[in-house]
Design a protein around this motif. Structure first.
Motif, PDB file in Angstrom:
ATOM      1  N   UNK A   1     -49.070  62.723 -62.544  1.00 42.17           N
ATOM      2  CA  UNK A   1     -50.015  63.284 -61.579  1.00 42.17           C
ATOM      3  C   UNK A   1     -51.318  63.703 -62.266  1.00 42.17           C
ATOM      4  N   UNK A   2     -51.186  64.350 -63.423  1.00 44.12           N
ATOM      5  CA  UNK A   2     -52.387  64.794 -64.140  1.00 44.12           C
ATOM      6  C   UNK A   2     -53.215  63.608 -64.617  1.00 44.12           C
ATOM      7  N   UNK A   3     -52.549  62.542 -65.092  1.00 40.75           N
ATOM      8  CA  UNK A   3     -53.266  61.354 -65.559  1.00 40.75           C
ATOM      9  C   UNK A   3     -54.055  60.724 -64.420  1.00 40.75           C
ATOM     10  N   UNK A   4     -53.426  60.582 -63.252  1.00 43.42           N
ATOM     11  CA  UNK A   4     -54.109  59.981 -62.103  1.00 43.42           C
ATOM     12  C   UNK A   4     -55.274  60.856 -61.647  1.00 43.42           C
ATOM     13  N   UNK A   5     -55.081  62.174 -61.671  1.00 38.94           N
ATOM     14  CA  UNK A   5     -56.120  63.091 -61.197  1.00 38.94           C
ATOM     15  C   UNK A   5     -57.363  63.075 -62.087  1.00 38.94           C
ATOM     16  N   UNK A   6     -57.170  62.788 -63.393  1.00 39.64           N
ATOM     17  CA  UNK A   6     -58.292  62.833 -64.331  1.00 39.64           C
ATOM     18  C   UNK A   6     -58.615  61.449 -64.916  1.00 39.64           C
ATOM     19  N   UNK A   7     -58.200  60.394 -64.241  1.00 36.57           N
ATOM     20  CA  UNK A   7     -58.406  59.042 -64.775  1.00 36.57           C
ATOM     21  C   UNK A   7     -59.879  58.645 -64.711  1.00 36.57           C
ATOM     22  N   UNK A   8     -60.280  57.848 -65.706  1.00 33.31           N
ATOM     23  CA  UNK A   8     -61.615  57.235 -65.702  1.00 33.31           C
ATOM     24  C   UNK A   8     -61.476  55.876 -65.016  1.00 33.31           C
ATOM     25  N   UNK A   9     -61.797  55.833 -63.745  1.00 36.41           N
ATOM     26  CA  UNK A   9     -61.511  54.639 -62.957  1.00 36.41           C
ATOM     27  C   UNK A   9     -62.376  53.454 -63.347  1.00 36.41           C
ATOM     28  N   UNK A  10     -63.494  53.696 -64.025  1.00 28.61           N
ATOM     29  CA  UNK A  10     -64.308  52.565 -64.489  1.00 28.61           C
ATOM     30  C   UNK A  10     -63.563  51.759 -65.542  1.00 28.61           C
ATOM     31  N   UNK A  11     -62.762  52.425 -66.368  1.00 26.31           N
ATOM     32  CA  UNK A  11     -61.927  51.728 -67.355  1.00 26.31           C
ATOM     33  C   UNK A  11     -60.574  51.327 -66.763  1.00 26.31           C
ATOM     34  N   UNK A  12     -60.078  52.144 -65.832  1.00 28.60           N
ATOM     35  CA  UNK A  12     -58.751  51.887 -65.273  1.00 28.60           C
ATOM     36  C   UNK A  12     -58.714  50.604 -64.458  1.00 28.60           C
ATOM     37  N   UNK A  13     -59.838  50.173 -63.922  1.00 20.19           N
ATOM     38  CA  UNK A  13     -59.853  48.950 -63.119  1.00 20.19           C
ATOM     39  C   UNK A  13     -59.360  47.761 -63.925  1.00 20.19           C
ATOM     40  N   UNK A  14     -59.741  47.695 -65.208  1.00 22.46           N
ATOM     41  CA  UNK A  14     -59.342  46.562 -66.054  1.00 22.46           C
ATOM     42  C   UNK A  14     -57.832  46.538 -66.270  1.00 22.46           C
ATOM     43  N   UNK A  15     -57.288  47.682 -66.675  1.00 22.80           N
ATOM     44  CA  UNK A  15     -55.846  47.717 -66.949  1.00 22.80           C
ATOM     45  C   UNK A  15     -55.030  47.555 -65.673  1.00 22.80           C
ATOM     46  N   UNK A  16     -55.510  48.130 -64.569  1.00 21.95           N
ATOM     47  CA  UNK A  16     -54.806  47.939 -63.304  1.00 21.95           C
ATOM     48  C   UNK A  16     -54.828  46.475 -62.885  1.00 21.95           C
ATOM     49  N   UNK A  17     -55.913  45.782 -63.207  1.00 22.47           N
ATOM     50  CA  UNK A  17     -55.977  44.358 -62.915  1.00 22.47           C
ATOM     51  C   UNK A  17     -54.931  43.576 -63.688  1.00 22.47           C
ATOM     52  N   UNK A  18     -54.731  43.943 -64.973  1.00 23.59           N
ATOM     53  CA  UNK A  18     -53.698  43.278 -65.768  1.00 23.59           C
ATOM     54  C   UNK A  18     -52.308  43.578 -65.220  1.00 23.59           C
ATOM     55  N   UNK A  19     -52.076  44.829 -64.833  1.00 21.12           N
ATOM     56  CA  UNK A  19     -50.783  45.194 -64.255  1.00 21.12           C
ATOM     57  C   UNK A  19     -50.513  44.369 -63.000  1.00 21.12           C
ATOM     58  N   UNK A  20     -51.510  44.271 -62.135  1.00 23.02           N
ATOM     59  CA  UNK A  20     -51.355  43.492 -60.893  1.00 23.02           C
ATOM     60  C   UNK A  20     -51.133  42.012 -61.203  1.00 23.02           C
ATOM     61  N   UNK A  21     -51.827  41.488 -62.218  1.00 24.41           N
ATOM     62  CA  UNK A  21     -51.673  40.083 -62.603  1.00 24.41           C
ATOM     63  C   UNK A  21     -50.239  39.805 -63.069  1.00 24.41           C
ATOM     64  N   UNK A  22     -49.721  40.670 -63.935  1.00 25.14           N
ATOM     65  CA  UNK A  22     -48.344  40.502 -64.428  1.00 25.14           C
ATOM     66  C   UNK A  22     -47.348  40.615 -63.278  1.00 25.14           C
ATOM     67  N   UNK A  23     -47.538  41.609 -62.419  1.00 26.32           N
ATOM     68  CA  UNK A  23     -46.614  41.805 -61.298  1.00 26.32           C
ATOM     69  C   UNK A  23     -46.613  40.589 -60.374  1.00 26.32           C
ATOM     70  N   UNK A  24     -47.791  40.035 -60.130  1.00 26.01           N
ATOM     71  CA  UNK A  24     -47.878  38.866 -59.246  1.00 26.01           C
ATOM     72  C   UNK A  24     -47.127  37.670 -59.833  1.00 26.01           C
ATOM     73  N   UNK A  25     -47.298  37.427 -61.142  1.00 28.87           N
ATOM     74  CA  UNK A  25     -46.594  36.311 -61.769  1.00 28.87           C
ATOM     75  C   UNK A  25     -45.080  36.534 -61.749  1.00 28.87           C
ATOM     76  N   UNK A  26     -44.648  37.771 -61.994  1.00 32.19           N
ATOM     77  CA  UNK A  26     -43.217  38.057 -61.996  1.00 32.19           C
ATOM     78  C   UNK A  26     -42.596  37.848 -60.627  1.00 32.19           C
ATOM     79  N   UNK A  27     -43.370  38.084 -59.585  1.00 31.12           N
ATOM     80  CA  UNK A  27     -42.840  37.942 -58.231  1.00 31.12           C
ATOM     81  C   UNK A  27     -42.933  36.514 -57.717  1.00 31.12           C
ATOM     82  N   UNK A  28     -43.983  35.795 -58.124  1.00 32.89           N
ATOM     83  CA  UNK A  28     -44.237  34.463 -57.559  1.00 32.89           C
ATOM     84  C   UNK A  28     -43.516  33.353 -58.325  1.00 32.89           C
TER      85      UNK A  28
END
Length: 546
Positions: free
Chosen positions: A161-188
């Motif tokens: 909760x604390x990490x999400x509340x104080x996240x730097x979303x300008x940098x988090x967009x990149x890592x979240x994109x990688x997470x979504x990319x991996x998740x999509x490949x694992x599911x598809x």
């Protein structure tokens, strides 16, 4: 007994017919295990290298010495969850010692026959524990997913909760994109073809993407290109005292998770049953060996074991090949592996956490009974908010409470009418039937059944025990006290239909001695009623010796 716990030629019966399938299964599960071993090593705080070493060393030791022919062992999500706070509290230097200590405890459990204890863990507790573990694994990946560092010394839920509340979303967009990319490949990808290892493809794809499009993301970093030299950790009394509780918690978790995995594997595979005590010995030796080589505690891994079985494994050769495949990675591919983004591993574990949870199973439990649903929810909540081992303990205690309450509700004391034509004085005979289980709580029921508004005067009490299913020492002692108390009030007690399995217990606690005469212990109801009527016809004074 000891011979059954040791490896032998019987472990590889049928290898000539199945070795090709075993090799294919071993390679398949090795490919699947690689990203998970790295991810769980990072998640636990000991590092990706320790996770890989654990999969190699513990995997082969457990395969050779364990009690299941198809079990695959290594680092798991539940163990990473338990180990992370230990690393944070005691430091990396404590991992080897606590791993070896836990392994010793598990070996002792196998040698002393505790392997079958897992059968006493209720289903709602197991599923609640699994849901809690899955939730923690997901929450642990939140910092890597948003390009942040987890706060030290905090539990998983408030830290996420604390990490999400104080996240730097300008940098988090990149890592979240990688997470979504991996998740999509694992599911598809598995839907395209079942043979495609989605997790490995996702990790490789994310790594290539991060290299082609330069991204400021954290990676695994340098890995050793060979296995570490085995070293025994230094031991002192202070370290042992401080790590003893942690080692017991790890041992308990390792035993529970390994036996559950082996039990599931036995239902899936055609390789025959498993030996739970030998499984504990094998898993304990695996953790000891892992600790000596600088790894982390190991357990049987349900997901990897399921992949192994579905890939056609029949003997231990498959799990051994799995370790050989990972060993090849250590010596031949540490360079490429070191470039894997941590966000990619976070994506693997997030998808894995969802796959650990079975929605149909949760619905079944929640729709079953209120007590089972409460046990399930409570176990999951305690797992997430407090401690894993405490969650299992509390879940078992709650389940035991509800089970005892259910048994107690099914037990009863019923006052029956005497069969046949009524005779003068029959209203002074109380015929009581004990049903279900005899608990201490039955004392009040018997007393109230003897003297109620409709039967103010009772001279003889007949206690029918032929329908009594369960009787323990407490219940037998309560019955002895009731008989003694009634006799002291001048009420004759006749016990009818004692079952053979209850006779010695009733004799040992003094139930028979509390009766006035041995003739007051009878086998049939007719005999009991006839004898009771003789007490009424001859009077209470002359009947004392009968």
């Amino acid at each position: 007994m000891t011979a059954r716990l040791l490896p032998g030629g019987r472990d590889y019966a049928g290898l000539r017919r199945s070795w090709r399938r075993d090799v294919v299964a071993g390679v398949t599960v090795g490919v699947v295990a690689l990203p998970l071993a790295l991810a769980f090593g990072v998640s636990s705080g000991v590092g990706a290298a320790a996770g890989l070493v654990t999969a190699v060393i513990a995997g082969v030791v457990a395969a050779v010495f364990g009690g299941s022919s198809v079990q695959v062992s290594g680092p798991t999500g539940a163990m990473a969850v338990v180990l992370a706070p230990i690393v944070a509290t005691h430091g990396l230097g404590s991992v080897a010692l606590v791993t070896i200590l836990a392994g010793l405890f598990v070996v002792v459990g196998g040698l002393t026959g505790l392997g079958r204890a897992v059968t006493f863990i209720p289903w709602p507790v197991i599923e609640g524990f699994t849901l809690g573990i899955a939730t923690i694994i997901f929450l642990q990946q939140v910092p890597a997913a948003v390009s942040a560092v987890s706060p030290a010394g905090q539990r998983t839920l408030p830290a996420a909760w604390q990490v999400v509340a104080h996240a730097d979303w300008s940098q988090a967009v990149t890592t979240l994109g990688l997470v979504a990319f991996v998740a999509a490949l694992m599911l598809i990808l598995p839907r395209v073809h079942r043979a495609i290892p989605g997790s490995l493809a996702g990790v490789i794809g994310a790594t290539l993407l991060a290299m082609v499009i330069p991204m400021p993301v954290a990676t695994i970093g340098t890995l050793p290109s060979h296995l570490p030299v085995p070293v025994l950790p230094s031991v002192d009394a202070g370290a042992l005292r401080s790590l003893l509780g942690a080692a017991l918690a790890i041992a308990a978790l390792a035993a529970i998770e390994s036996l559950l995995s082996a039990r599931v594997a036995a239902t899936m595979a055609a390789s025959g049953p498993y030996d739970p005590n030998r499984e504990l010995v094998g898993q304990g030796l695996a953790s000891i060996a892992s600790g000596v080589f600088g790894g982390m505690p190991a357990t049987g891994a349900i997901a990897r074991t399921a992949v192994n079985v579905r890939s056609g494994a029949r003997t231990r050769l498959a799990a051994i090949v799995h370790s050989v495949v990972l060993l090849g990675v250590v010596y031949l591919a540490t360079g490429p592996v070191s470039a894997i983004p941590l966000a990619a591993l976070a994506g693997v574990l997030m998808v894995t956490s969802f796959r650990m949870v079975s929605a149909p199973t949760i619905r079944k439990i929640l729709r079953s009974t209120r007590s089972d649903a409460l046990t399930f929810v409570l176990t999951a909540v305690v797992t997430v908010c407090f401690d894993l081992v405490e969650a299992v303990e509390i879940g078992i205690l709650v389940a035991a409470f509800f089970a005892l309450r259910s048994v107690a509700r099914r037990s009863s004391v019923v006052r029956e009418e005497l069969p046949g034509p009524r005779r003068p004085g029959d209203e002074e005979i109380a015929l009581l039937r004990l049903d279900g289980a005899m608990f201490f709580g039955a004392a009040e029921r018997i007393s109230s059944a003897i003297t109620d508004a409709e039967h103010p005067h009772t001279s003889v009490v007949i206690i029918r025990m032929s329908q009594l299913g369960m009787l323990d020492a407490t219940g037998a002692n309560t019955l002895a006290e009731i008989c003694t108390e009634l006799e002291s009030r001048g009420i004759t007690v006749i016990v009818k239909g004692v079952r053979a399995e209850h006779a010695s217990l009733l004799a040992n606690v003094g139930v028979f001695d509390s009766l006035r005469h041995e003739h007051h212990l009878v086998d049939t109801l007719d005999e009991a009623i006839e004898h009771a009527r003789t007490h009424l016809s001859t009077g209470s004074t002359s009947g004392r010796g009968r």
